[in-house]
Design a protein around this motif. Structure first.
Motif, PDB file in Angstrom:
ATOM      1  N   SER A  82      -6.032  -6.472  -5.588  1.00 20.54           N
ATOM      2  CA  SER A  82      -6.593  -7.618  -4.865  1.00 20.54           C
ATOM      3  C   SER A  82      -5.469  -8.588  -4.521  1.00 20.54           C
ATOM      4  O   SER A  82      -4.371  -8.524  -5.082  1.00 20.54           O
ATOM      5  N   LYS A 133      -8.738   6.665  -9.930  1.00 25.54           N
ATOM      6  CA  LYS A 133      -9.450   6.007  -8.839  1.00 25.54           C
ATOM      7  C   LYS A 133      -8.795   4.675  -8.485  1.00 25.54           C
ATOM      8  O   LYS A 133      -8.578   3.832  -9.361  1.00 25.54           O
ATOM      9  N   VAL A 134      -8.514   4.496  -7.194  1.00 28.74           N
ATOM     10  CA  VAL A 134      -7.915   3.259  -6.693  1.00 28.74           C
ATOM     11  C   VAL A 134      -8.967   2.488  -5.902  1.00 28.74           C
ATOM     12  O   VAL A 134      -9.629   3.049  -5.026  1.00 28.74           O
ATOM     13  N   SER A 135      -9.119   1.203  -6.212  1.00 28.33           N
ATOM     14  CA  SER A 135     -10.086   0.354  -5.506  1.00 28.33           C
ATOM     15  C   SER A 135      -9.371  -0.879  -4.964  1.00 28.33           C
ATOM     16  O   SER A 135      -8.586  -1.520  -5.674  1.00 28.33           O
ATOM     17  N   PHE A 136      -9.625  -1.189  -3.700  1.00 26.05           N
ATOM     18  CA  PHE A 136      -9.121  -2.421  -3.111  1.00 26.05           C
ATOM     19  C   PHE A 136     -10.261  -3.433  -3.133  1.00 26.05           C
ATOM     20  O   PHE A 136     -11.289  -3.268  -2.473  1.00 26.05           O
ATOM     21  N   ILE A 137     -10.090  -4.498  -3.901  1.00 22.21           N
ATOM     22  CA  ILE A 137     -11.144  -5.475  -4.121  1.00 22.21           C
ATOM     23  C   ILE A 137     -11.203  -6.494  -2.982  1.00 22.21           C
ATOM     24  O   ILE A 137     -12.239  -7.104  -2.736  1.00 22.21           O
ATOM     25  N   ALA A 177     -10.085  -4.070   2.964  1.00 20.45           N
ATOM     26  CA  ALA A 177     -10.099  -3.190   1.795  1.00 20.45           C
ATOM     27  C   ALA A 177     -10.322  -1.738   2.213  1.00 20.45           C
ATOM     28  O   ALA A 177      -9.666  -0.816   1.709  1.00 20.45           O
ATOM     29  N   ALA A 178     -11.235  -1.523   3.151  1.00 19.30           N
ATOM     30  CA  ALA A 178     -11.531  -0.155   3.609  1.00 19.30           C
ATOM     31  C   ALA A 178     -10.324   0.458   4.314  1.00 19.30           C
ATOM     32  O   ALA A 178      -9.995   1.628   4.107  1.00 19.30           O
ATOM     33  N   ASP A 199      -7.152  -1.299  -9.720  1.00 18.88           N
ATOM     34  CA  ASP A 199      -7.818  -2.260  -8.841  1.00 18.88           C
ATOM     35  C   ASP A 199      -6.771  -3.185  -8.220  1.00 18.88           C
ATOM     36  O   ASP A 199      -5.948  -3.776  -8.937  1.00 18.88           O
ATOM     37  N   GLY A 249      -8.480   3.703 -13.752  1.00 15.83           N
ATOM     38  CA  GLY A 249      -8.768   2.897 -12.579  1.00 15.83           C
ATOM     39  C   GLY A 249      -7.613   1.990 -12.219  1.00 15.83           C
ATOM     40  O   GLY A 249      -6.928   1.455 -13.109  1.00 15.83           O
ATOM     41  N   THR A 265       0.837  -1.206   0.000  1.00 18.49           N
ATOM     42  CA  THR A 265       0.000   0.000   0.000  1.00 18.49           C
ATOM     43  C   THR A 265       0.868   1.250   0.000  1.00 18.49           C
ATOM     44  O   THR A 265       0.537   2.255  -0.644  1.00 18.49           O
ATOM     45  N   ARG A 274      -7.565   1.360   1.781  1.00 15.57           N
ATOM     46  CA  ARG A 274      -7.859   2.603   1.059  1.00 15.57           C
ATOM     47  C   ARG A 274      -7.612   3.815   1.959  1.00 15.57           C
ATOM     48  O   ARG A 274      -7.080   4.836   1.513  1.00 15.57           O
TER      49      ARG A 274
END
Length: 388
Positions: A136, A93-97, A231-232, A134, A132, A71, A235
């Motif tokens: 995981s 935009k960064v997303s942690f799946i 994930a939260a 992503d 994006g 991270t 981020r």
């Protein structure tokens, strides 16, 4: 390659010439300076790509793995890529799946390089929409996956087959080269580095729907029972780290003003232009600066500074390629004569063997050119306070 080198040089040389004649009212200063900086940065990226592909072909590219927080690495990448995305009004935009490990064994420099390459490519090929990223992870096979998505023009099946070979100097087609430019080296370098990191790089795309590049890394956690973030939480940590990096960058100029206020620095540099530039940064940070133009001169001045009636140098900044004796030899001779003050090598040589030569000669640190003023001041400040 000729096009990619000559195009930015045309702007650099041309705008510099106009600035010489700015008294004639030919051009505003600010846009010219911005154009020079922008094209110089592009040229630097081209040179770095050429050097990297040369190291790969010569079998000199190395991997140095250590324990890192993925991270934290991603925060570095996003903080560097966001300004470029904002220039085109593209959200990044960064997303942690899924939950992600807090520590993995990997080469942080190389994975940053790969991620930056893919995100910069996504930005370059996207005019509207968003970029994006992503992230995981899979605990069972200890893999980490990062997908970089864009909303660019996409590729035909034939173009995907061509790109998927990840060959050097290869782009989707000639129209891509004409419209977007580029050397066609970035993806080839990224693919090689991902393989060296025990991973895979793949591509998916469709005309009008954009493209996605997927990195799957088979990593080793630093303990048998790895610590994982939700994930939260991941981020939250990422956003906090990115904001901290942006704040640090914003305040860096203010920090330069007083950071070296009590330092006396010997700058060994034979190029008059580089002398003026580096000395200017040091003076702005409050340092007193003496200049030496060759290895013999820096050797004499450094030893003289150890006399009781002369204030010793806090740091010696040692260029490598100088007439007479070079920076490596000057450093070695100083150490052989018992000189124990910090010596920082400044070099245009970025290969690992050049760095090793500097340390073997007795240098304490090694900075590559072009010089980053913030890194330069930070290094001088850190080494000036080291107890000997």
């Amino acid at each position: 390659m000729s096009h990619e080198v000559r195009t930015p040089l045309t702007s650099i040389v041309g705008y510099a010439d106009l600035l010489r004649r700015r008294g004639e009212g030919v051009i505003d200063t600010a846009p010219a300076i911005d154009a020079i900086a922008r094209n110089a940065q592009h040229l630097l990226e081209v040179v770095n790509d050429v050097l990297d592909i040369s190291k790969i072909e010569a079998g000199m590219m190395t991997i140095d793995c250590c324990a890192v927080d993925p991270t934290d690495v991603l925060a570095d990448v996003i903080s560097l890529a966001e300004p470029r995305a904002k220039e085109k009004s593209l959200p990044l935009k960064v997303s942690f799946i899924s939950p992600t490990p807090t520590s993995i064994e990997i080469d942080p420099v190389r994975i940053r390089q790969v991620l930056l390459n893919l995100i910069y490519n996504a930005i370059k090929f996207t005019d509207s929409g968003q970029i994006g990223v992503d992230v995981s992870a899979c605990p069972k096979d200890r893999s980490l996956t990062v997908v970089v998505r864009d909303t660019g023009p996409g590729m035909t099946p034939e173009q995907i087959v061509k790109i998927s070979k990840f060959e050097a100097f290869c782009q989707a087609d000639n129209s891509t080269t004409r419209r977007f430019g580029g050397t066609g080296l970035g993806l080839s370098i990224a693919h090689t580095l991902v393989n060296m990191l025990d991973g895979e790089l793949s591509v998916e795309s469709a005309i009008g729907k954009g493209s996605s590049f997927t990195i799957t890394l088979h990593t080793s956690h630093t303990s048998k029972v790895a610590t994982w973030r939700s994930a939260a939480k991941a981020r939250s940590v990422l956003m906090s780290s990115v904001q901290h990096r942006h704040a640090t960058t914003t305040n860096s100029d203010d920090a330069l003003v007083t950071e070296l206020s009590e330092c006396r620095i010997l700058l060994a540099e034979d190029s008059p232009d580089s002398q003026r530039l580096i000395a200017l940064h040091l003076h702005r940070a409050g340092a007193e600066v003496d200049l030496a133009s060759d290895g013999n001169e820096v050797f004499s001045l450094a030893l003289d500074s150890t006399n009781a009636d002369v204030s010793p140098y806090s740091v010696v900044l040692m260029d490598v390629d100088m007439p007479g004796i070079d920076g490596y030899e000057a450093t070695k001779r100083l150490r052989d004569h018992g000189y124990d003050r910090p010596i920082i090598i400044l070099s245009a040589h970025a290969l690992s063997d050049s760095r090793s030569r500097g340390y073997q000669a007795g240098a304490d640190d090694y900075l590559t050119k072009p010089i980053d003023p913030t890194r330069l001041i930070d290094a001088c400040s850190r080494w000036a306070t080291v107890e000997r």
